[in-house]
Design a protein around this motif. Sequence first.
Motif, short mmCIF file in Angstrom:
data_model
loop_
_atom_site.label_atom_id
_atom_site.label_comp_id
_atom_site.label_asym_id
_atom_site.label_seq_id
_atom_site.Cartn_x
_atom_site.Cartn_y
_atom_site.Cartn_z
N ARG A 1 -5.11 41.94 -7.19
CA ARG A 1 -5.98 40.41 -7.14
C ARG A 1 -6.96 40.57 -8.04
O ARG A 1 -7.65 41.36 -8.27
CB ARG A 1 -6.49 40.46 -5.64
N LEU B 1 0.59 41.87 -11.68
CA LEU B 1 -0.20 40.71 -11.61
C LEU B 1 -0.11 39.77 -12.74
O LEU B 1 -0.95 39.93 -13.73
CB LEU B 1 -1.68 40.92 -11.10
N THR C 1 -0.28 39.95 -18.06
CA THR C 1 0.11 40.32 -16.75
C THR C 1 -0.40 41.74 -16.87
O THR C 1 -0.39 42.53 -18.04
CB THR C 1 1.61 40.09 -16.83
N GLY D 1 -0.69 45.48 -3.93
CA GLY D 1 -0.70 44.64 -5.16
C GLY D 1 -2.03 44.63 -5.70
O GLY D 1 -2.84 45.28 -5.52
#
Length: 112
Positions: free
Chosen positions: A110, A91, A78, A108
Amino acid sequence: MRPPLLPAALLLTMALLPGCARRAGCEALLTNHSAIAVEQLYLAPAATRQWSPDLLRGGGLSSQASMPLRFPAEGAYTLRIVWVDGRAAELPGVAACEARRINILGQGLRAE
């Protein structure tokens, strides 16, 4: 003559997860595509959620900048980032040694 000392964070990473440190392919390109700088970056094995020390070491990652992100071993991780305005994003489920690019977006992260 004594060899130079390695930073504590690097020693901890090497001691806990040494398998990938000698392998090629355990590195992804982290790029900040967001409009503001990232001031903190953390990595945790998905099973433990024990965060690493700040991988940016107080240096930050400005908008549109890139850097290599080295995973210490194979497995799922993570990632957590904190922007300079205090917002954070995580993430989960990033497969080390498979992810080639990690993009920081306005809302965020990706992995590709």
